[in-house]
Design a protein around this motif. Structure first.
Motif, PDB file in Angstrom:
ATOM      1  N   ILE A  79      -9.957  19.305  -3.712  1.00 44.98           N
ATOM      2  CA  ILE A  79      -9.703  17.896  -4.016  1.00 44.98           C
ATOM      3  C   ILE A  79      -8.300  17.543  -3.509  1.00 44.98           C
ATOM      4  CG2 ILE A  79      -9.408  16.209  -5.871  1.00 44.98           C
ATOM      5  CD1 ILE A  79     -11.580  17.806  -7.416  1.00 44.98           C
ATOM      6  N   ILE A  80      -7.339  18.412  -3.816  1.00 46.56           N
ATOM      7  CA  ILE A  80      -5.995  18.289  -3.251  1.00 46.56           C
ATOM      8  C   ILE A  80      -5.546  19.684  -2.825  1.00 46.56           C
ATOM      9  CG2 ILE A  80      -3.566  17.720  -3.697  1.00 46.56           C
ATOM     10  CD1 ILE A  80      -4.502  15.832  -5.933  1.00 46.56           C
ATOM     11  N   ARG A  90       2.180  11.448  -0.970  1.00 49.42           N
ATOM     12  CA  ARG A  90       1.407  10.973  -2.127  1.00 49.42           C
ATOM     13  C   ARG A  90       2.271  10.061  -3.009  1.00 49.42           C
ATOM     14  NH1 ARG A  90      -3.260  12.305  -4.536  1.00 49.42           N
ATOM     15  NH2 ARG A  90      -3.695  13.801  -2.887  1.00 49.42           N
ATOM     16  N   ARG A  93       3.014   6.722  -1.430  1.00 48.48           N
ATOM     17  CA  ARG A  93       1.895   5.786  -1.553  1.00 48.48           C
ATOM     18  C   ARG A  93       1.735   5.278  -2.987  1.00 48.48           C
ATOM     19  NH1 ARG A  93      -2.822   7.139  -1.576  1.00 48.48           N
ATOM     20  NH2 ARG A  93      -2.361   9.353  -1.338  1.00 48.48           N
ATOM     21  N   MET A  99      -1.505   0.395  -2.868  1.00 49.59           N
ATOM     22  CA  MET A  99      -2.428   1.495  -3.165  1.00 49.59           C
ATOM     23  C   MET A  99      -3.363   0.978  -4.252  1.00 49.59           C
ATOM     24  SD  MET A  99      -1.711   5.416  -4.237  1.00 49.59           S
ATOM     25  CE  MET A  99      -2.995   6.416  -5.019  1.00 49.59           C
ATOM     26  N   HIS A 100      -4.482   0.401  -3.800  1.00 51.46           N
ATOM     27  CA  HIS A 100      -5.346  -0.364  -4.704  1.00 51.46           C
ATOM     28  C   HIS A 100      -5.970   0.491  -5.794  1.00 51.46           C
ATOM     29  CE1 HIS A 100      -4.731  -3.230  -1.525  1.00 51.46           C
ATOM     30  NE2 HIS A 100      -5.317  -2.421  -0.666  1.00 51.46           N
ATOM     31  N   SER A 101      -6.196   1.769  -5.504  1.00 49.68           N
ATOM     32  CA  SER A 101      -6.840   2.630  -6.507  1.00 49.68           C
ATOM     33  C   SER A 101      -5.921   2.887  -7.696  1.00 49.68           C
ATOM     34  CB  SER A 101      -7.268   3.950  -5.872  1.00 49.68           C
ATOM     35  OG  SER A 101      -6.150   4.588  -5.292  1.00 49.68           O
ATOM     36  N   SER A 103      -3.735   0.217  -8.646  1.00 48.83           N
ATOM     37  CA  SER A 103      -3.213  -1.123  -8.888  1.00 48.83           C
ATOM     38  C   SER A 103      -4.293  -1.944  -9.582  1.00 48.83           C
ATOM     39  CB  SER A 103      -2.834  -1.776  -7.552  1.00 48.83           C
ATOM     40  OG  SER A 103      -2.403  -3.100  -7.769  1.00 48.83           O
ATOM     41  N   ARG A 176     -14.963   9.957 -10.782  1.00 51.80           N
ATOM     42  CA  ARG A 176     -14.299   8.728 -10.382  1.00 51.80           C
ATOM     43  C   ARG A 176     -12.940   9.077  -9.786  1.00 51.80           C
ATOM     44  NH1 ARG A 176     -15.934   4.085 -11.705  1.00 51.80           N
ATOM     45  NH2 ARG A 176     -13.867   3.268 -12.138  1.00 51.80           N
ATOM     46  N   ASN A 177     -12.233   8.053  -9.350  1.00 49.37           N
ATOM     47  CA  ASN A 177     -10.968   8.331  -8.662  1.00 49.37           C
ATOM     48  C   ASN A 177      -9.968   9.029  -9.584  1.00 49.37           C
ATOM     49  OD1 ASN A 177      -8.264   7.021  -8.884  1.00 49.37           O
ATOM     50  ND2 ASN A 177      -9.334   5.053  -8.757  1.00 49.37           N
ATOM     51  N   VAL A 178      -9.346  10.057  -9.058  1.00 46.34           N
ATOM     52  CA  VAL A 178      -8.312  10.805  -9.794  1.00 46.34           C
ATOM     53  C   VAL A 178      -7.016  10.765  -8.976  1.00 46.34           C
ATOM     54  CG1 VAL A 178      -9.791  12.277 -11.203  1.00 46.34           C
ATOM     55  CG2 VAL A 178      -9.280  12.975  -8.877  1.00 46.34           C
ATOM     56  N   THR A 179      -6.621   9.538  -8.629  1.00 41.63           N
ATOM     57  CA  THR A 179      -5.461   9.371  -7.759  1.00 41.63           C
ATOM     58  C   THR A 179      -4.145   9.361  -8.526  1.00 41.63           C
ATOM     59  OG1 THR A 179      -5.917   7.007  -7.864  1.00 41.63           O
ATOM     60  CG2 THR A 179      -6.640   8.171  -5.892  1.00 41.63           C
TER      61      THR A 179
ATOM     62  N   ASN B 228     -16.923  17.229  -1.755  1.00 40.41           N
ATOM     63  CA  ASN B 228     -16.275  16.341  -2.727  1.00 40.41           C
ATOM     64  C   ASN B 228     -17.326  15.336  -3.156  1.00 40.41           C
ATOM     65  OD1 ASN B 228     -13.251  16.209  -0.780  1.00 40.41           O
ATOM     66  ND2 ASN B 228     -13.634  17.462  -2.581  1.00 40.41           N
ATOM     67  N   ILE B 231     -17.933   8.844  -7.301  1.00 35.55           N
ATOM     68  CA  ILE B 231     -18.864   7.860  -7.820  1.00 35.55           C
ATOM     69  C   ILE B 231     -18.081   6.558  -8.016  1.00 35.55           C
ATOM     70  CG2 ILE B 231     -18.488   8.332 -10.287  1.00 35.55           C
ATOM     71  CD1 ILE B 231     -21.558   8.583 -10.481  1.00 35.55           C
ATOM     72  N   SER B 252      -1.403   0.937   2.456  1.00 41.07           N
ATOM     73  CA  SER B 252      -0.424   1.938   1.989  1.00 41.07           C
ATOM     74  C   SER B 252      -0.544   3.224   2.803  1.00 41.07           C
ATOM     75  CB  SER B 252      -0.619   2.230   0.496  1.00 41.07           C
ATOM     76  OG  SER B 252      -1.788   2.984   0.262  1.00 41.07           O
ATOM     77  N   PRO B 399     -11.986  12.444  -4.184  1.00 41.00           N
ATOM     78  CA  PRO B 399     -11.611  11.652  -5.362  1.00 41.00           C
ATOM     79  C   PRO B 399     -10.103  11.505  -5.593  1.00 41.00           C
ATOM     80  CG  PRO B 399     -12.674  13.725  -6.003  1.00 41.00           C
ATOM     81  CD  PRO B 399     -12.788  13.634  -4.519  1.00 41.00           C
ATOM     82  N   ALA B 400      -9.295  12.305  -4.899  1.00 42.06           N
ATOM     83  CA  ALA B 400      -7.840  12.100  -4.988  1.00 42.06           C
ATOM     84  C   ALA B 400      -7.260  11.778  -3.619  1.00 42.06           C
ATOM     85  CB  ALA B 400      -7.153  13.334  -5.577  1.00 42.06           C
ATOM     86  N   THR B 405     -10.655   6.354  -1.988  1.00 42.01           N
ATOM     87  CA  THR B 405     -10.414   5.841  -3.334  1.00 42.01           C
ATOM     88  C   THR B 405     -10.049   4.363  -3.301  1.00 42.01           C
ATOM     89  OG1 THR B 405      -8.175   6.712  -3.139  1.00 42.01           O
ATOM     90  CG2 THR B 405      -9.770   8.065  -4.326  1.00 42.01           C
ATOM     91  N   ASP B 406      -9.288   3.960  -2.273  1.00 40.00           N
ATOM     92  CA  ASP B 406      -8.988   2.529  -2.139  1.00 40.00           C
ATOM     93  C   ASP B 406     -10.239   1.753  -1.741  1.00 40.00           C
ATOM     94  OD1 ASP B 406      -6.365   2.746  -2.928  1.00 40.00           O
ATOM     95  OD2 ASP B 406      -5.538   2.749  -0.902  1.00 40.00           O
ATOM     96  N   GLU B 409     -12.270   1.265  -4.861  1.00 42.85           N
ATOM     97  CA  GLU B 409     -11.671   0.236  -5.715  1.00 42.85           C
ATOM     98  C   GLU B 409     -12.080  -1.155  -5.235  1.00 42.85           C
ATOM     99  OE1 GLU B 409     -10.053   0.098  -8.460  1.00 42.85           O
ATOM    100  OE2 GLU B 409      -9.319  -1.976  -8.389  1.00 42.85           O
ATOM    101  N   ARG B 413     -14.339  -4.195  -6.932  1.00 47.97           N
ATOM    102  CA  ARG B 413     -13.910  -5.600  -7.045  1.00 47.97           C
ATOM    103  C   ARG B 413     -14.984  -6.524  -6.467  1.00 47.97           C
ATOM    104  NH1 ARG B 413      -7.507  -5.232  -5.228  1.00 47.97           N
ATOM    105  NH2 ARG B 413      -7.011  -3.433  -6.555  1.00 47.97           N
TER     106      ARG B 413
END
Lengths: 182, 473
Positions: A79-80, A90, A93, A99-101, A103, A176-179, B228, B231, B252, B399-400, B405-406, B409, B413
């Motif tokens: 994942i990272i 990182r 960003r 960085m919409h994920s 925001s 889901r996102n884990v940013t 990876n 969802i 970004s 997912p990271a 991820t953007d 998002e 929306r």
């Protein structure tokens, strides 16, 4: 402490240091380790990005495996899997409003516990811990559970993270996102 | 229970009472009937009004009835990507996959043949393969012990005296997909008989899949590096080929690349300069059948030198470059090198080859989608070169990651915004004033044009309103 002496060049950084011994509570060293990891958790929860990055050794390795706890990162996707320069990107960003994920940012609370540590002297330490991380964003809540392994080495500025491996027990399931910072 | 009666998870079949010889042919079990769509309130004529050229009605993204119909007519009816042959390289290897709502097993049988089988016991319907992946000689239903070979044959039933003489094991194997075919290792299946063969379905998109396959020395891909899985709460059709969004959604990331333009860790190394600008030479393509491409070929050929030097600084990279030029003529090798194995193509409805990955899109509900990303490695390249591919993938996808991820998002929306059903029309007309059609029928536009969106929607409309699929409508 030289680079090769603490194995900073490979994933062996998450193995126990040579000739190490268990560090037990109560002891000054154990208390220092515990305080360090709790501080790190707080900084991540508060999105204190620069302060968090300042905990890192400039040769540090950050690894969040995918699919399993322990796959060969050279042959399997993570994942990272980032060196310090990747972490700088990182953080750069995360501080960018576009960085919409993140925001708006995730609201985070984590509990870290079940510390166990081994060390070679007071400068080369391997710590294991468990965590529960609650995240709320966009009216949705998710709970992540995991284990972390930190390799800490002491430099002039105090303890630094030379390696951090975060195993999310759900890393083989859709997520889901884990940013945010893990 | 005696020791001899105990079932084990091991590969041998214990206590097989009704056994079919390993060489017995798998009968063509009944092919799934088309599902009854009569409960739906949309007829063909009303569906046709929902997607006039250049426009989409937001019901396509928000109405659960339309979603159900999409599963039946697109996912449960047409060609769907299942997996790559290298994922199940050894006999007995299997992966669980999904065709719309149908759970399937992607498996290489003991006879070395690749199959797609419904993951459902023919007795009472439980899944017979509960692991995401693995290798075994049999699938067993743990409800009543029916056991199937990896070729799908019913190998044994428990208490066979309860079934009598007329019971035909050959008619009770795991149900296979009606059709399975592959192109250069990419395996597709369909749950009903297809009027159009896979080659014809892929059409012009096949030759751009070659950009990925030929970039592997010997054409030898390995898709065994894990995945990876992410969802997002949005409609599956949002995952499309869009060259208009990066300047905004990925602002970004572009800022990061500008800051670290020379970093081998960043995707900036392959996306040299900006292929998405309004003055960029990159193109969009619609090959028909909903297959579309963000075509960076012209742009990347201009910037191939940078990727070449990144490879040359990677152990094994020089040997890799030499292998490409030894196997292919210079022009094609130049292109393979410049493209870095990234055709950036979407194969309707569920496959995308983007950057270093194979991506499968799984629609879960009208507003929830799973995306599974499988990094592709080159069998005959160095560990370091493959690790570089993995690191490039992780930096943007997953997912990271910084990119997907953007995207997710923004898709969420969109899903929120489309709840506004007042004046429900969405505009996908960009570039209609300047697209052109090549001799083979491929529609081509500027990288920022909505040629792919229109192409995907044209295929969507064709499948949703196909009179041969209308059945009860």
């Amino acid at each position: 402490m030289t680079e090769s002496a603490v194995g900073l060049t490979g994933a062996s950084i998450f193995a126990e240091p040579p000739s190490c011994e268990a560090i037990r509570r109560p002891s000054d060293l154990f208390g220092e380790i515990e305080a360090f990891l709790c501080l790190e958790a707080d900084l991540m929860d508060q999105h204190a990005y620069d302060d968090w990055l300042s905990l890192w050794h400039p040769l540090g390795l950050y690894w969040v495996p995918s699919n399993s706890e322990d796959l060969d990162s050279e042959r399997c996707v993570s994942i990272i899997f980032e060196r310090y320069e990747g972490l700088e990107d990182r953080i750069f960003r995360l501080k960018d409003k576009r960085m919409h994920s993140q925001s708006p940012k995730s609201k985070l609370v984590r509990i870290v516990s079940n510390f166990s540590a081994v060390a070679a002297g007071v400068s080369d330490i391997l710590v294991r811990s468990n965590f529960v991380l609650g995240e709320v964003r966009g009216g949705q809540q998710q709970t992540l559970f995991g284990r972390a392994t930190h390799r800490l080495i002491r430099s002039a500025g105090g303890l630094k993270i030379a390696g951090k491996k975060v195993y999310l027990i759900g890393n083989d399931a859709p997520m889901r996102n884990v940013t945010f910072l893990l | 229970m005696s020791a001899a009666k105990q079932l084990t998870l091991d590969s041998a079949v214990p206590d097989a009472e009704v056994r079919i010889g390993p060489g017995a042919p798998v009968q063509p079990h009944r092919v799934p009937d088309r599902l009854d769509a009569s409960r739906l309130s949309y007829d063909v004529d009303s569906l046709r009004t929902l997607a006039p050229t250049g426009w989409v009605h937001s019901a396509l993204y928000t109405d659960p009835e339309i979603f159900d119909l999409e599963l039946e007519r697109i996912f449960h009816s047409g060609w769907v990507y299942i997996g790559h042959e290298s994922e199940i390289a050894r006999t007995g290897e299997f992966k669980r996959r999904q065709i719309g709502r149908q759970p399937v097993i992607f498996v290489r049988g003991q006879d070395d043949k690749v199959r797609v089988l419904l993951n459902r016991c023919r007795h009472r319907g439980a899944i017979v393969c509960e692991l995401d992946e693995g290798r075994d000689r049999y699938f067993r239903c743990w409800y009543h012990g029916w056991t199937y070979s990896t070729s799908g044959e019913l190998a044994s039933v428990s208490g066979p005296e309860g079934y009598g003489e007329s019971f035909d094991p050959r008619a009770n194997g795991l149900t296979p997909a009606a059709e399975v075919d592959s192109y250069r290792g990419f395996v597709f299946a369909a749950l009903s008989r297809q009027a159009i063969p896979l080659d014809a379905y892929l059409g012009g998109a096949a030759k751009v899949i070659d950009i990925l396959v030929d970039a592997a020395p010997g054409g030898d891909l390995t898709v065994r590096a894990g995945s990876n899985r992410t969802i997002y709460k949005g409609n599956w059709k949002q995952v499309g080929m869009d060259g208009y969004h990066p300047l905004f959604v990925h602002a970004s990331v572009l800022a990061t690349w500008e800051r670290q333009a020379e970093s081998g860790h960043s995707l900036g190394a392959t996306h040299s300069a900006n292929p998405f600008g309004f003055d960029a030479v990159s193109e969009t393509r619609d090959f028909g059948h909903g297959h579309t491409m963000l075509d960076f070929r012209k742009h990347r050929l201009m910037h191939a030198g940078k990727f070449r030097s990144l490879l040359q600084n990677t152990p094994g990279g020089t040997e890799y470059i030499e292998a490409l030029y030894a196997e292919h003529d210079a022009g094609w090798a130049d292109l393979l090198l410049a493209m870095a194995g990234d055709p950036h193509v979407g194969i309707f409805p569920n496959l995308q080859l983007i950057n270093n990955q194979i991506r499968i899109v799984n629609p879960l509900s009208v507003d929830e989608t799973e995306v599974q990303m499988f990094p592709v490695l080159f069998a005959n390249a160095s560990v370091e070169l493959n690790a570089l591919r993995l690191r490039q993938h992780e930096s943007f996808y997953g997912p990271a990651g910084s990119g997907s991820t953007d995207d997710a998002e923004i898709f969420e929306r969109v899903q929120l915004g489309l709840q506004a059903s007042v004046d429900p029309w969405i505009n996908i007309s960009r570039g209609m004033n300047r697209e052109h059609v090549e001799d083979d029928g491929t529609v081509v536009g500027h990288i920022t044009d909505e040629v792919p969106q229109r192409g995907q929607m044209r295929q969507w409309l064709a499948m949703m309103t196909d009179d041969s699929l209308t059945g009860a409508l």
